[in-house]
Design a protein around this motif. Structure first.
Motif, PDB file in Angstrom:
ATOM      1  N   PRO A  58       0.772  -1.246  -0.059  1.00  0.00           N
ATOM      2  CA  PRO A  58      -0.112  -0.296  -0.102  1.00  0.00           C
ATOM      3  C   PRO A  58       0.859   1.347  -0.002  1.00  0.00           C
ATOM      4  O   PRO A  58       0.292   2.430  -0.530  1.00  0.00           O
ATOM      5  CB  PRO A  58      -1.013  -0.071   1.334  1.00  0.00           C
ATOM      6  N   THR A  59       1.845   1.173   0.820  1.00  0.00           N
ATOM      7  CA  THR A  59       2.712   2.582   0.622  1.00  0.00           C
ATOM      8  C   THR A  59       3.322   2.566  -0.739  1.00  0.00           C
ATOM      9  O   THR A  59       3.435   3.920  -1.172  1.00  0.00           O
ATOM     10  CB  THR A  59       4.062   2.396   1.651  1.00  0.00           C
ATOM     11  N   ILE A  60       3.660   1.781  -1.576  1.00  0.00           N
ATOM     12  CA  ILE A  60       4.052   2.046  -2.902  1.00  0.00           C
ATOM     13  C   ILE A  60       3.027   2.818  -3.577  1.00  0.00           C
ATOM     14  O   ILE A  60       3.343   3.599  -4.413  1.00  0.00           O
ATOM     15  CB  ILE A  60       4.454   0.835  -3.536  1.00  0.00           C
ATOM     16  N   VAL A  61       1.818   2.473  -3.381  1.00  0.00           N
ATOM     17  CA  VAL A  61       0.713   3.241  -4.188  1.00  0.00           C
ATOM     18  C   VAL A  61       0.761   4.664  -3.888  1.00  0.00           C
ATOM     19  O   VAL A  61       0.964   5.708  -4.957  1.00  0.00           O
ATOM     20  CB  VAL A  61      -0.665   2.826  -3.669  1.00  0.00           C
ATOM     21  N   GLY A  62       0.794   5.221  -2.866  1.00  0.00           N
ATOM     22  CA  GLY A  62       1.188   6.715  -2.057  1.00  0.00           C
ATOM     23  C   GLY A  62       2.354   7.258  -2.810  1.00  0.00           C
ATOM     24  O   GLY A  62       2.411   8.511  -3.314  1.00  0.00           O
ATOM     25  N   LEU A  99       5.086  10.853  -6.764  1.00  0.00           N
ATOM     26  CA  LEU A  99       5.863  10.787  -7.957  1.00  0.00           C
ATOM     27  C   LEU A  99       4.947  11.277  -8.912  1.00  0.00           C
ATOM     28  O   LEU A  99       5.430  12.205  -9.811  1.00  0.00           O
ATOM     29  CB  LEU A  99       6.526   9.439  -8.430  1.00  0.00           C
ATOM     30  N   GLY A 100       3.825  11.049  -9.405  1.00  0.00           N
ATOM     31  CA  GLY A 100       3.060  11.470 -10.394  1.00  0.00           C
ATOM     32  C   GLY A 100       2.699  13.048 -10.125  1.00  0.00           C
ATOM     33  O   GLY A 100       2.566  13.902 -11.310  1.00  0.00           O
ATOM     34  N   ASP A 101       2.439  13.279  -8.788  1.00  0.00           N
ATOM     35  CA  ASP A 101       2.232  14.697  -8.647  1.00  0.00           C
ATOM     36  C   ASP A 101       3.296  15.750  -8.949  1.00  0.00           C
ATOM     37  O   ASP A 101       3.333  16.797  -9.353  1.00  0.00           O
ATOM     38  CB  ASP A 101       1.980  14.774  -7.070  1.00  0.00           C
ATOM     39  N   ALA A 104       3.291   7.118 -13.735  1.00  0.00           N
ATOM     40  CA  ALA A 104       3.374   6.902 -12.416  1.00  0.00           C
ATOM     41  C   ALA A 104       1.835   6.859 -11.819  1.00  0.00           C
ATOM     42  O   ALA A 104       1.882   5.688 -10.950  1.00  0.00           O
ATOM     43  CB  ALA A 104       3.920   8.297 -11.504  1.00  0.00           C
ATOM     44  N   TYR A 105       0.968   7.505 -12.194  1.00  0.00           N
ATOM     45  CA  TYR A 105      -0.456   7.264 -11.685  1.00  0.00           C
ATOM     46  C   TYR A 105      -1.082   5.835 -12.161  1.00  0.00           C
ATOM     47  O   TYR A 105      -1.642   5.162 -11.446  1.00  0.00           O
ATOM     48  CB  TYR A 105      -1.488   8.308 -12.305  1.00  0.00           C
ATOM     49  N   LYS A 106      -0.537   5.666 -13.418  1.00  0.00           N
ATOM     50  CA  LYS A 106      -0.947   4.359 -13.802  1.00  0.00           C
ATOM     51  C   LYS A 106      -0.449   3.012 -13.127  1.00  0.00           C
ATOM     52  O   LYS A 106      -1.151   1.965 -12.904  1.00  0.00           O
ATOM     53  CB  LYS A 106      -0.845   4.285 -15.385  1.00  0.00           C
ATOM     54  N   LYS A 107       0.646   3.346 -12.854  1.00  0.00           N
ATOM     55  CA  LYS A 107       1.421   2.223 -11.872  1.00  0.00           C
ATOM     56  C   LYS A 107       0.898   2.310 -10.687  1.00  0.00           C
ATOM     57  O   LYS A 107       0.650   0.876 -10.146  1.00  0.00           O
ATOM     58  CB  LYS A 107       3.084   2.569 -12.104  1.00  0.00           C
ATOM     59  N   ALA A 108       0.496   3.415 -10.044  1.00  0.00           N
ATOM     60  CA  ALA A 108      -0.355   3.433  -8.947  1.00  0.00           C
ATOM     61  C   ALA A 108      -1.542   2.611  -8.722  1.00  0.00           C
ATOM     62  O   ALA A 108      -1.866   1.750  -8.102  1.00  0.00           O
ATOM     63  CB  ALA A 108      -0.125   4.787  -8.266  1.00  0.00           C
ATOM     64  N   ILE A 109      -2.294   2.859 -10.001  1.00  0.00           N
ATOM     65  CA  ILE A 109      -3.647   2.243 -10.204  1.00  0.00           C
ATOM     66  C   ILE A 109      -3.486   0.757 -10.196  1.00  0.00           C
ATOM     67  O   ILE A 109      -4.101  -0.211  -9.646  1.00  0.00           O
ATOM     68  CB  ILE A 109      -4.252   2.732 -11.338  1.00  0.00           C
ATOM     69  N   GLU A 120     -10.165   5.544  -7.493  1.00  0.00           N
ATOM     70  CA  GLU A 120     -10.836   6.499  -8.113  1.00  0.00           C
ATOM     71  C   GLU A 120     -10.053   7.870  -8.058  1.00  0.00           C
ATOM     72  O   GLU A 120     -10.124   8.648  -9.100  1.00  0.00           O
ATOM     73  CB  GLU A 120     -12.134   6.578  -7.282  1.00  0.00           C
ATOM     74  N   LYS A 121      -9.515   8.184  -6.985  1.00  0.00           N
ATOM     75  CA  LYS A 121      -8.648   9.278  -6.849  1.00  0.00           C
ATOM     76  C   LYS A 121      -7.509   9.447  -7.903  1.00  0.00           C
ATOM     77  O   LYS A 121      -7.385  10.399  -8.404  1.00  0.00           O
ATOM     78  CB  LYS A 121      -8.159   9.605  -5.554  1.00  0.00           C
ATOM     79  N   LEU A 122      -7.044   8.317  -8.092  1.00  0.00           N
ATOM     80  CA  LEU A 122      -6.012   8.245  -9.210  1.00  0.00           C
ATOM     81  C   LEU A 122      -6.335   8.249 -10.523  1.00  0.00           C
ATOM     82  O   LEU A 122      -5.897   8.963 -11.249  1.00  0.00           O
ATOM     83  CB  LEU A 122      -4.947   6.849  -8.912  1.00  0.00           C
ATOM     84  N   LYS A 123      -7.679   7.718 -10.612  1.00  0.00           N
ATOM     85  CA  LYS A 123      -8.160   7.803 -11.989  1.00  0.00           C
ATOM     86  C   LYS A 123      -8.576   9.295 -12.387  1.00  0.00           C
ATOM     87  O   LYS A 123      -8.361   9.951 -13.308  1.00  0.00           O
ATOM     88  CB  LYS A 123      -9.267   6.813 -12.085  1.00  0.00           C
ATOM     89  N   GLU A 124      -8.959  10.044 -11.409  1.00  0.00           N
ATOM     90  CA  GLU A 124      -9.081  11.586 -11.427  1.00  0.00           C
ATOM     91  C   GLU A 124      -7.851  12.220 -11.989  1.00  0.00           C
ATOM     92  O   GLU A 124      -8.142  13.084 -12.689  1.00  0.00           O
ATOM     93  CB  GLU A 124      -9.819  11.880 -10.219  1.00  0.00           C
ATOM     94  N   LYS A 125      -6.880  11.843 -11.218  1.00  0.00           N
ATOM     95  CA  LYS A 125      -5.450  12.696 -11.629  1.00  0.00           C
ATOM     96  C   LYS A 125      -5.272  12.214 -12.893  1.00  0.00           C
ATOM     97  O   LYS A 125      -4.531  13.263 -13.530  1.00  0.00           O
ATOM     98  CB  LYS A 125      -4.538  12.120 -10.563  1.00  0.00           C
ATOM     99  N   ILE A 126      -5.478  11.028 -13.398  1.00  0.00           N
ATOM    100  CA  ILE A 126      -5.141  10.772 -14.796  1.00  0.00           C
ATOM    101  C   ILE A 126      -6.042  11.497 -15.984  1.00  0.00           C
ATOM    102  O   ILE A 126      -5.356  12.138 -16.920  1.00  0.00           O
ATOM    103  CB  ILE A 126      -5.215   9.349 -14.916  1.00  0.00           C
TER     104      ILE A 126
END
Length: 126
Positions: free
Chosen positions: A72-76, A81-83, A97-102, A117-123
């Motif tokens: 889970p920490t890797i997701v954050g 990194l995406g940010d 980066a966001y896709k890797k997190a997803i 869902e939050k990551l998808k919004e960022k993409i």
């Protein structure tokens, strides 16, 4: 301190932490990598995106190597990194980066989970 906006103090304290952790454990252990990622988060919060990005990259790679990618920490960490990339107008790198997190989040969380869902919004925004 980070949430309270005391970024200079947070940066000072994380530097102190790294000064203890790295000689004690090495730079490549999980605790050091987590602290390195926190340093990237502090620098990002301070608006120092160009400094935060390489540190975030180092943290995510080292943490994944130490604990395995599906953590889970890797997701954050990939999210941060995406940010960083997004703030630097590096949209292709941000999306990677966001896709890797997803990809990792989908292995860990239920479909439709808030983290995904939050990551998808960022993409969609990048």
């Amino acid at each position: 301190m980070l949430a309270g906006g005391e970024y200079d103090l947070a940066l000072l304290n994380i530097e102190k932490s790294l000064g203890i952790l790295i000689p004690l454990n090495t730079e490549n252990d999980g605790d050091s990598m987590h602290a390195i990622n926190r340093k990237a988060a502090i620098l990002y919060a301070m608006g120092n995106y160009d400094e935060a990005k390489p540190i975030a990259e180092k943290g995510v790679l080292g943490y994944a190597e130490y604990f395995g990618e599906n953590h889970p920490t890797i997701v954050g960490m990939y999210d941060l990194l995406g940010d960083c990339c997004s703030a630097l107008n590096e949209q292709i790198e941000a999306q990677k980066a966001y896709k890797k997190a997803i990809e990792i989040a989908e292995k860990l969380y239920a479909p439709g989970a808030q983290q995904i869902e939050k990551l998808k919004e960022k993409i969609n925004k990048s």
